[in-house]
Design an enzyme around this catalytic site. Structure first.
Site, PDB file in Angstrom:
ATOM      1  N   SER A 145       0.847  -1.190   0.000  1.00 19.39           N
ATOM      2  CA  SER A 145       0.000   0.000   0.000  1.00 19.39           C
ATOM      3  C   SER A 145       0.881   1.237   0.000  1.00 19.39           C
ATOM      4  O   SER A 145       2.083   1.173   0.297  1.00 19.39           O
ATOM      5  CB  SER A 145      -0.882  -0.016   1.255  1.00 19.39           C
ATOM      6  N   TYR A 158      -3.887  -0.231   9.946  1.00 17.57           N
ATOM      7  CA  TYR A 158      -3.728  -0.606   8.541  1.00 17.57           C
ATOM      8  C   TYR A 158      -2.291  -0.363   8.082  1.00 17.57           C
ATOM      9  O   TYR A 158      -1.674  -1.225   7.449  1.00 17.57           O
ATOM     10  CB  TYR A 158      -4.700   0.209   7.687  1.00 17.57           C
TER      11      TYR A 158
END
Length: 253
Positions: A145, A158
């Site tokens: 990510s 996250y």
């Protein structure tokens, strides 16, 4: 010299894609099937999986499962292997972002994030590594990510899980590439998916993200096809332990 056009051909390969019910996971599953692989899609939502498989045809199968339940990984691996045999290719696209701020993070939110985003890619890969070793060929593609290296608001759990994906990818490579199993990761930028729904629901924010790329736009689902097929095929025979950012140059600025 082999025909370079054959490098991306996945005919005869079996792939497993987690998070195949929507977004980049579903797009990845479609791309692998189009390249000739038999594909098993994994996700919690059985109806969405069945619709995807029906659209692909007989080279697609489904395994409805909740990968955040670590004690079920062994049984899930058996379900994945049932239609076509143990996979040669694993694409770990399933993920969750609770968007809890640092002061709001709960133990439950933390655990489900780490289990699905970080633990599942490892333990599922561990389950299939012996079969890949026996063939002397395997491809593992984790989903990293922007938050693998950047800190975003509301992304502490996250972001920690995705930073872990970067190191997990390198460690997988160190452990298994000598046996023919290459492990790499794709780091998507801003793509219109369910996970990024809140971002694209704000046109001003979406435009600002696009302006922060070198290319000047946010991602389209089709932008994942080439990088994914590269990392899942013989085209990446000498590439392992890498995080390929597919972000339009967002992290280059």
């Amino acid at each position: 010299m082999a025909d370079p056009r054959d490098l991306l051909d996945l005919t005869g390969r079996v792939a497993c894609v987690t998070g195949a019910s929507a977004g980049l996971g579903q797009r990845s599953a479609m791309a692998l099937a189009a390249a000739g692989a038999k594909v098993v899609g994994v996700a919690r939502r059985a109806e969405a999986l069945d619709a995807w498989a029906a659209a692909i045809g007989p080279q697609a199968a489904v395994a409805a499962a909740d990968l955040s339940q670590r004690d079920q990984i062994e049984e899930i691996a058996k379900k994945i292997s049932a239609p076509f045999g143990a996979p040669d290719i694993l694409v770990h696209a399933a993920g969750i972002n609770t968007r809890e701020t640092a002061d709001e993070v709960t133990a439950e939110g933390w655990d489900v994030t780490m289990n699905l985003n970080l633990a599942a890619p490892f333990f599922l890969s561990q389950a299939f590594a012996p079969a890949m070793k026996a063939k002397g060929w395997g491809r593992i593609v984790n989903f990293a990510s922007l938050q693998t290296t950047r800190a975003f608001p509301g992304g502490i759990a996250y972001g920690a899980s995705k930073a872990g994906i970067g190191q997990l990818t390198r460690a997988m490579s160190e452990a298994w590439s000598k046996d023919g199993i290459n492990a790499n990761a794709i780091g998507p930028g801003f793509f219109p998916t369910e996970l990024t729904g809140p971002v694209f629901a704000d046109p001003e924010r979406a435009a600002r993200n696009a302006a922060n790329t070198c290319i000047g736009r946010n991602g389209d689902l089709s932008d994942i096809d080439g990088p994914l097929l590269f990392l899942c095929s013989n085209a990446s025979a000498y590439v392992t332990g890498q995080v390929l950012m597919v972000d339009g140059g967002y992290t280059a600025k």
